[in-house]
Design an enzyme around this catalytic site. Structure first.
Site, PDB file in Angstrom:
ATOM      1  N   THR A  47       0.837  -1.209   0.000  1.00  5.21           N
ATOM      2  CA  THR A  47       0.000   0.000   0.000  1.00  5.21           C
ATOM      3  C   THR A  47       0.864   1.248   0.000  1.00  5.21           C
ATOM      4  OG1 THR A  47      -1.803  -1.140   1.132  1.00  5.21           O
ATOM      5  CG2 THR A  47      -1.791   1.260   1.239  1.00  5.21           C
ATOM      6  N   ASN A  50      -5.059 -10.803  -7.361  1.00  8.29           N
ATOM      7  CA  ASN A  50      -5.120 -11.405  -6.032  1.00  8.29           C
ATOM      8  C   ASN A  50      -6.381 -12.237  -5.805  1.00  8.29           C
ATOM      9  OD1 ASN A  50      -6.096  -8.566  -6.157  1.00  8.29           O
ATOM     10  ND2 ASN A  50      -6.900  -9.028  -4.134  1.00  8.29           N
ATOM     11  N   GLN A  52       1.591 -10.379  -5.962  1.00  6.97           N
ATOM     12  CA  GLN A  52       1.339 -11.812  -6.121  1.00  6.97           C
ATOM     13  C   GLN A  52       2.346 -12.489  -7.043  1.00  6.97           C
ATOM     14  OE1 GLN A  52      -0.699 -13.476  -4.307  1.00  6.97           O
ATOM     15  NE2 GLN A  52      -1.724 -11.726  -3.354  1.00  6.97           N
ATOM     16  N   GLY A  84       5.939  -8.134   1.905  1.00  4.91           N
ATOM     17  CA  GLY A  84       6.575  -9.300   2.492  1.00  4.91           C
ATOM     18  C   GLY A  84       5.615 -10.325   3.058  1.00  4.91           C
ATOM     19  N   THR A 108      13.457   5.421  10.611  1.00  3.97           N
ATOM     20  CA  THR A 108      14.426   4.354  10.899  1.00  3.97           C
ATOM     21  C   THR A 108      13.955   3.035  10.292  1.00  3.97           C
ATOM     22  OG1 THR A 108      15.025   5.442  12.966  1.00  3.97           O
ATOM     23  CG2 THR A 108      15.628   3.115  12.729  1.00  3.97           C
ATOM     24  N   CYS A 112     -18.532  -8.554   2.245  1.00  4.85           N
ATOM     25  CA  CYS A 112     -19.851  -8.946   2.738  1.00  4.85           C
ATOM     26  C   CYS A 112     -20.461  -7.853   3.589  1.00  4.85           C
ATOM     27  CB  CYS A 112     -19.764 -10.226   3.564  1.00  4.85           C
ATOM     28  SG  CYS A 112     -19.342 -11.670   2.591  1.00  4.85           S
TER      29      CYS A 112
END
Length: 653
Positions: free
Chosen positions: A73, A161, A189, A210, A247, A336
């Site tokens: 994202t 996905n 993916q 990751g 960091t 949903c």
């Protein structure tokens, strides 16, 4: 002890043992700040450099940048911001810049939402358009070719996905060749499943995450082609060569580095042929377990680790619940709402029929999944299919037909069914627009052909000359109240009221015709069960001790061994999980059929403790509150549900 199997790897994966070790080492040994100049910091800097070097090799970054971040994202946000800032600068300098922002119709929602957000924030007001896809889920290259001359940014994905469909990256690249448009490709993916050599492509930006490939959540990376414009999303400390301040997440980077090392070593991740074999086992099992199943995934153009399916007459929610009960975790192919699954926008874009877009189920595993796991998953899927068949959810005569009183709720309203399996007779009380489809499905599945529809607002709907009829061994009596109101009372053979179906009638209207302890089944979900007798505040509100955790349940079982454990999930869920030790200690009374058990429970003068259980604790809490409201203070529920309680015997021994 039963262990759940995740077939939802496209959502997230477990963390490999070697990755856990790498994280621990980063936290305990190489824990320094890589920006520090001392020895501890230098060791962290060395690790950071080594992982970046390995990442560059794995994705084929060439001369491009490889920036570590929090995940896909953030990578998408950074790429879109970089592209749009460049477009804005071009326009301000009077240089050629496209007017269209294009994205694939099946992109992850992070892409169009990022485009909309930054387009507005930067005041560009560019036209955002979708690139349609064909029935196979691949981009319509003719439309892209027509729009490319005006394109400023094109966003596609390497593999979808939801469906696993692999995009024609070469074809898209050929169309964009010679264009000034920037190109973002979501590669989340693709890592570990497709060969990558990004520097040899036309791709400008490629985000990775990751946790989709056995690393922890919160770590990812963004590839930026050499020469592609770049604007940092985060500014401050100058980390990542000034390209992403803050960091560095060294434990996450160490974890990602271990995953990348496994990719290079080839010892953990299976090749395409092996993964296709595993997918074949799933396809064969699904096909035999769920009659009529269709595959929304075009198998010849998709990742071997992803399947998207739909079963006629079965909602995705029912399938997710059934498989979860059997110990297989999958996901619905669509979002949903409380009342009904919303169609999958991905499958809608592919032009699939509504029932397939609404009932879609995604099954996905990772490239490190072994054959033993898939074989066990297939065994559980077959068990789930058998449970659904027994409960009448699949084709064929149900082994355990639905019988008795059934609540059909939708939103804030209730309808009621009185089912007599022996006569094939169904009485519907207060059919509502919101419940009509669900009722029709129940009657069809369980083969109820003799159907009577009644309304608590219309006495004329009663089709008999006598005010009483027999349903399932009980008598149903009509009582007309005033000019319009009607209630229907289910009585014992000797005329004692058990349940009264009252719609929206109030207590004052019912007090003169019903005993005060009659259980009222109302037309609104907030007042599903009550009695004519006005409840005291202490009767209604004493629910602070309604919740039991595992320890509390153990104590209760030791002190009162006669305690009843009641599974309030639907029958197909109970059947599916009957092989677990936990279920050996329960009886099944679905929350939708609670009315059948209420009279007997309330007649128990000893007030034996009853503990309700379900998957998450939501339905069980509702059942316990219903019983407490009716004056049964020994009603409890297992807080957090079975999902948070290991499925092992819960006796005091």
């Amino acid at each position: 002890m039963n262990t759940d199997i995740s077939l939802d790897s496209n959502a997230t994966t477990t963390v490999l043992p070697t990755v856990v070790n790498a994280v621990v080492r980063a936290l305990t040994e190489v824990y320094g700040n890589p920006s520090s100049a001392h020895s501890i910091g230098l060791r962290a800097r060395t690790l950071l450099t080594a992982v970046r070097t390995r990442a560059r090799r794995v994705v084929g970054a060439g001369a491009g940048k490889l920036v570590f971040n929090s995940g896909a994202t953030e990578g998408i946000q950074t790429a879109v911001l970089s592209a749009l800032c460049s477009i804005k600068e071009q326009r301000e300098r009077g240089l050629p810049a496209g007017s269209l922002l294009l994205y694939g119709a099946t992109e992850h929602k992070a892409v169009p939402e990022s485009l909309t957000h930054w387009n507005r924030v930067l005041g560009l007001n560019l036209d955002i358009r979708t690139i349609p896809v064909n029935i196979d889920g691949r981009h319509d290259l003719e439309t892209l070719r027509r729009l490319t001359p005006d394109a400023a940014l094109v966003c596609t994905m390497a593999a979808n996905n939801e469906t696993g469909v692999i995009s024609d990256i070469e074809g898209i690249g050929a169309i964009l060749e010679g264009s000034n448009a920037l190109w973002l490709v979501d590669c989340v993916q693709a890592l570990g499943k497709l060969p990558l050599n990004l520097a040899s492509t036309r791709i400008d930006y490629a985000p990775f995450s990751g946790h989709k490939l056995y690393a922890p959540k919160g770590i990812g990376m963004l590839y930026v082609r050499s020469g592609a414009p770049y604007t940092p999303l985060m500014i401050g400390g100058g980390q990542e060569n000034g390209e992403r301040s803050g960091t560095e997440n060294m434990s996450g980077i160490a974890a990602l580095g271990e995953v990348l090392a496994e990719l290079e070593n080839g010892t953990v991740f299976r090749d395409h042929t092996a993964l296709e074999k595993l997918r074949g086992l799933l396809i064969d099992t699904l096909s035999t377990s769920f009659p009529g199943i269709v595959f929304n995934t075009p198998l010849d153009k998709s990742l071997p680790t992803t399947l998207n399916v739909a079963v006629p007459g079965l909602s995705s929610a029912d399938l997710v619940d059934a498989l979860d009960a059997a110990g297989v975790c999958v996901s619905a192919g669509s979002a949903c709402s409380a009342a009904k699954a919303l169609p999958s926008y991905v499958l809608q874009a592919m032009g699939l029929p509504e029932w397939r877009t609404t009932n879609a189920l995604r099954i996905s595993f990772g490239p490190a999944t072994d054959e033993a796991t898939i074989v066990e998953a297939c065994r559980r899927i077959r068990h789930c299919g058998e449970a659904l068949r027994r409960a009448g959810m699949l084709a064929g005569a149900p082994e355990s037909p639905l019988n008795g009183v059934v609540q059909v709720a939708a939103g804030k309203v209730n309808s009621w069914l009185l089912l007599d399996a022996e006569q094939g007779m169904a009485v519907i009380i207060d059919s509502r627009p919101e419940t009509r489809e669900r009722i029709a499905t129940i009657l069809l599945r369980h083969r109820y052909e003799h159907v009577i529809e009644l309304s608590t607002k219309d006495a004329v709907t009663w089709p008999y000359s006598d005010d009483r009829i027999t349903v399932g061994g009980s008598r149903l009596r009509r009582i007309v109240i005033g000019a319009q109101g009607v209630c229907y009372v289910l009585e014992t053979a000797d005329g004692q009221p058990r349940l009264a179906f009252t719609g929206e009638l109030g207590r004052a209207e019912l007090a003169s015709v019903l005993p005060s302890n009659t259980i009222l089944c109302g037309g609104e979900s907030e007042a599903t069960y009550s009695t004519v007798k006005v409840q005291q505040a202490s009767d209604v509100d004493r629910s602070h001790d309604i919740h039991l955790d595992r320890c509390g349940l153990q104590v209760l079982l030791r002190e009162q061994p006669s305690t009843a454990l009641v599974d309030v999930r639907e029958a197909f869920e109970h059947f599916a999980s009957a092989h677990t030790d936990f279920m050996e200690f329960t009886v099944n009374v679905p929350v939708t059929q609670l009315a059948n058990a209420l009279p007997a429970w309330l007649a128990d003068t000893d007030r034996t403790p009853i503990v309700f259980v379900c998957r998450s604790g939501n339905r069980s809490e509702r059942a316990a509150r219903h019983l407490r409201k009716l004056g049964y203070e020994q009603a409890f529920h297992l807080s957090g549900g079975i999902a948070l309680t290991p499925p092992v015997p819960l006796t005091g021994s």
